[in-house]
Design a protein around this motif. Structure first.
Motif, PDB file in Angstrom:
ATOM      1  N   SER A 134       0.818  -1.213   0.000  1.00 18.10           N
ATOM      2  CA  SER A 134       0.000   0.000   0.000  1.00 18.10           C
ATOM      3  C   SER A 134       0.853   1.265   0.000  1.00 18.10           C
ATOM      4  CB  SER A 134      -0.943   0.002   1.186  1.00 18.10           C
ATOM      5  OG  SER A 134      -0.217   0.000   2.391  1.00 18.10           O
ATOM      6  N   GLU A 135       2.126   1.176   0.383  1.00 14.25           N
ATOM      7  CA  GLU A 135       3.015   2.334   0.401  1.00 14.25           C
ATOM      8  C   GLU A 135       3.624   2.625  -0.965  1.00 14.25           C
ATOM      9  OE1 GLU A 135       5.912   1.919   3.459  1.00 14.25           O
ATOM     10  OE2 GLU A 135       4.416   1.608   5.010  1.00 14.25           O
ATOM     11  N   ILE A 136       3.489   1.707  -1.914  1.00 10.10           N
ATOM     12  CA  ILE A 136       4.040   1.894  -3.250  1.00 10.10           C
ATOM     13  C   ILE A 136       2.959   2.505  -4.118  1.00 10.10           C
ATOM     14  CG2 ILE A 136       5.075   0.765  -5.241  1.00 10.10           C
ATOM     15  CD1 ILE A 136       5.995  -1.444  -3.309  1.00 10.10           C
ATOM     16  N   ARG A 137       3.270   3.641  -4.742  1.00  8.83           N
ATOM     17  CA  ARG A 137       2.279   4.365  -5.523  1.00  8.83           C
ATOM     18  C   ARG A 137       2.002   3.661  -6.846  1.00  8.83           C
ATOM     19  NH1 ARG A 137       4.140  10.075  -6.442  1.00  8.83           N
ATOM     20  NH2 ARG A 137       5.117   9.220  -8.285  1.00  8.83           N
ATOM     21  N   SER A 138       0.743   3.617  -7.209  1.00 15.34           N
ATOM     22  CA  SER A 138       0.332   3.057  -8.486  1.00 15.34           C
ATOM     23  C   SER A 138       0.453   4.153  -9.538  1.00 15.34           C
ATOM     24  CB  SER A 138      -1.103   2.557  -8.403  1.00 15.34           C
ATOM     25  OG  SER A 138      -1.481   1.972  -9.610  1.00 15.34           O
ATOM     26  N   THR A 139       1.249   3.903 -10.583  1.00 11.26           N
ATOM     27  CA  THR A 139       1.513   4.922 -11.590  1.00 11.26           C
ATOM     28  C   THR A 139       1.215   4.382 -12.977  1.00 11.26           C
ATOM     29  OG1 THR A 139       3.813   4.244 -11.807  1.00 11.26           O
ATOM     30  CG2 THR A 139       3.344   5.957 -10.198  1.00 11.26           C
ATOM     31  N   GLY A 140       1.477   5.199 -13.964  1.00  9.01           N
ATOM     32  CA  GLY A 140       1.255   4.820 -15.352  1.00  9.01           C
ATOM     33  C   GLY A 140       2.227   3.754 -15.813  1.00  9.01           C
ATOM     34  N   ARG A 141       2.049   3.331 -17.048  1.00  9.16           N
ATOM     35  CA  ARG A 141       2.818   2.210 -17.566  1.00  9.16           C
ATOM     36  C   ARG A 141       4.281   2.573 -17.828  1.00  9.16           C
ATOM     37  NH1 ARG A 141       3.903   0.876 -22.505  1.00  9.16           N
ATOM     38  NH2 ARG A 141       2.403   2.306 -23.393  1.00  9.16           N
ATOM     39  N   ALA A 142       4.564   3.690 -18.463  1.00  6.88           N
ATOM     40  CA  ALA A 142       5.937   4.030 -18.859  1.00  6.88           C
ATOM     41  C   ALA A 142       6.457   5.201 -18.029  1.00  6.88           C
ATOM     42  CB  ALA A 142       5.993   4.347 -20.339  1.00  6.88           C
ATOM     43  N   THR A 143       6.553   5.020 -16.721  1.00  5.49           N
ATOM     44  CA  THR A 143       7.069   6.051 -15.821  1.00  5.49           C
ATOM     45  C   THR A 143       8.273   5.515 -15.068  1.00  5.49           C
ATOM     46  OG1 THR A 143       5.589   5.350 -14.062  1.00  5.49           O
ATOM     47  CG2 THR A 143       4.796   7.111 -15.507  1.00  5.49           C
ATOM     48  N   GLN A 144       8.978   6.409 -14.341  1.00  5.16           N
ATOM     49  CA  GLN A 144      10.169   6.004 -13.591  1.00  5.16           C
ATOM     50  C   GLN A 144       9.824   5.313 -12.290  1.00  5.16           C
ATOM     51  OE1 GLN A 144      12.939   9.122 -12.863  1.00  5.16           O
ATOM     52  NE2 GLN A 144      13.166   9.639 -15.016  1.00  5.16           N
ATOM     53  N   GLY A 145       8.735   5.684 -11.675  1.00  5.41           N
ATOM     54  CA  GLY A 145       8.375   5.111 -10.386  1.00  5.41           C
ATOM     55  C   GLY A 145       8.871   5.960  -9.236  1.00  5.41           C
ATOM     56  N   VAL A 146       8.788   5.415  -8.034  1.00  4.32           N
ATOM     57  CA  VAL A 146       9.192   6.111  -6.817  1.00  4.32           C
ATOM     58  C   VAL A 146      10.283   5.310  -6.120  1.00  4.32           C
ATOM     59  CG1 VAL A 146       6.961   7.224  -6.488  1.00  4.32           C
ATOM     60  CG2 VAL A 146       7.368   4.994  -5.490  1.00  4.32           C
ATOM     61  N   THR A 147      11.012   5.964  -5.222  1.00  5.44           N
ATOM     62  CA  THR A 147      12.083   5.284  -4.498  1.00  5.44           C
ATOM     63  C   THR A 147      11.482   4.335  -3.469  1.00  5.44           C
ATOM     64  OG1 THR A 147      13.484   7.218  -4.749  1.00  5.44           O
ATOM     65  CG2 THR A 147      14.145   5.602  -3.104  1.00  5.44           C
ATOM     66  N   ILE A 148      11.805   3.060  -3.610  1.00 13.38           N
ATOM     67  CA  ILE A 148      11.366   2.037  -2.661  1.00 13.38           C
ATOM     68  C   ILE A 148      12.525   1.630  -1.769  1.00 13.38           C
ATOM     69  CG2 ILE A 148      10.502  -0.324  -2.459  1.00 13.38           C
ATOM     70  CD1 ILE A 148       9.081   0.077  -5.103  1.00 13.38           C
ATOM     71  N   PHE A 149      13.710   1.600  -2.330  1.00 11.88           N
ATOM     72  CA  PHE A 149      14.884   1.047  -1.658  1.00 11.88           C
ATOM     73  C   PHE A 149      16.087   1.881  -2.057  1.00 11.88           C
ATOM     74  CE2 PHE A 149      18.381  -2.130  -1.919  1.00 11.88           C
ATOM     75  CZ  PHE A 149      18.410  -2.535  -0.606  1.00 11.88           C
ATOM     76  N   LYS A 150      16.907   2.281  -1.086  1.00 13.11           N
ATOM     77  CA  LYS A 150      18.121   3.038  -1.384  1.00 13.11           C
ATOM     78  C   LYS A 150      19.332   2.155  -1.092  1.00 13.11           C
ATOM     79  CE  LYS A 150      16.417   7.664  -0.702  1.00 13.11           C
ATOM     80  NZ  LYS A 150      16.615   8.950  -0.057  1.00 13.11           N
ATOM     81  N   PRO A 151      19.895   1.526  -2.123  1.00 11.99           N
ATOM     82  CA  PRO A 151      21.052   0.658  -1.895  1.00 11.99           C
ATOM     83  C   PRO A 151      22.306   1.460  -1.563  1.00 11.99           C
ATOM     84  CG  PRO A 151      20.503   0.728  -4.233  1.00 11.99           C
ATOM     85  CD  PRO A 151      19.468   1.519  -3.507  1.00 11.99           C
ATOM     86  N   GLN A 152      23.218   0.835  -0.842  1.00 13.18           N
ATOM     87  CA  GLN A 152      24.498   1.445  -0.514  1.00 13.18           C
ATOM     88  C   GLN A 152      25.325   1.607  -1.790  1.00 13.18           C
ATOM     89  OE1 GLN A 152      25.283   2.460   2.601  1.00 13.18           O
ATOM     90  NE2 GLN A 152      23.257   1.787   3.247  1.00 13.18           N
ATOM     91  N   PRO A 153      26.339   2.483  -1.796  1.00 14.98           N
ATOM     92  CA  PRO A 153      27.194   2.622  -2.980  1.00 14.98           C
ATOM     93  C   PRO A 153      27.828   1.278  -3.355  1.00 14.98           C
ATOM     94  CG  PRO A 153      27.606   4.408  -1.443  1.00 14.98           C
ATOM     95  CD  PRO A 153      26.691   3.448  -0.754  1.00 14.98           C
TER      96      PRO A 153
END
Length: 127
Positions: A67-86
């Motif tokens: 429920s925290e992940i936003r539903s967006t259009g088909r060809a979009t970048q999306g939102v940050t879910i996870f920030k991996p380390q360098p």
């Protein structure tokens, strides 16, 4: 459809937004790939899922609610879910729903034996 990129950007897209692909089709774009998002890491059709586990290549795990992940259009970048380390990136995802285990399915542990048929391990006082 849940998709996530190597750099942790993800999105939910309704399957009705995808058209049926014909025989000579070139594919359907599902994620806008840029230097910021990275390549596509994982995609999964989800149904009745409550949570998603995101696992990185260096074994970092994050759990988040669908429920925290936003539903967006088909060809979009999306939102940050996870920030991996360098130097790290997303390896896989796993979607998990509510676990309903009936009490009949829970078994009691089998008695310990010494390897012989129907032989039980004697108490330590007798050994």
């Amino acid at each position: 459809l849940l998709v996530i990129s190597k750099k942790g950007y993800g999105k939910l897209t309704d399957l009705n937004r995808y058209r049926v692909q014909g025989r000579a089709g070139l594919g359907i774009k599902t994620l806008n790939i840029t230097r910021k998002t990275g390549k596509l890491a994982a995609a999964q059709v989800i149904a009745d899922s409550d949570e998603v586990y995101v696992v990185s290549e260096k074994a970092q795990v994050i759990r988040t609610s669908i429920s925290e992940i936003r539903s967006t259009g088909r060809a979009t970048q999306g939102v940050t879910i996870f920030k991996p380390q360098p130097g790290d990136s997303v390896a896989s995802i796993a979607c998990v729903g509510e676990l309903d285990i009936p009490e009949e399915a829970i078994k009691e542990p089998a008695p310990r034996t010494d390897g012989r048929r129907n032989a039980k391990i004697p108490p330590k006082s007798l050994v």
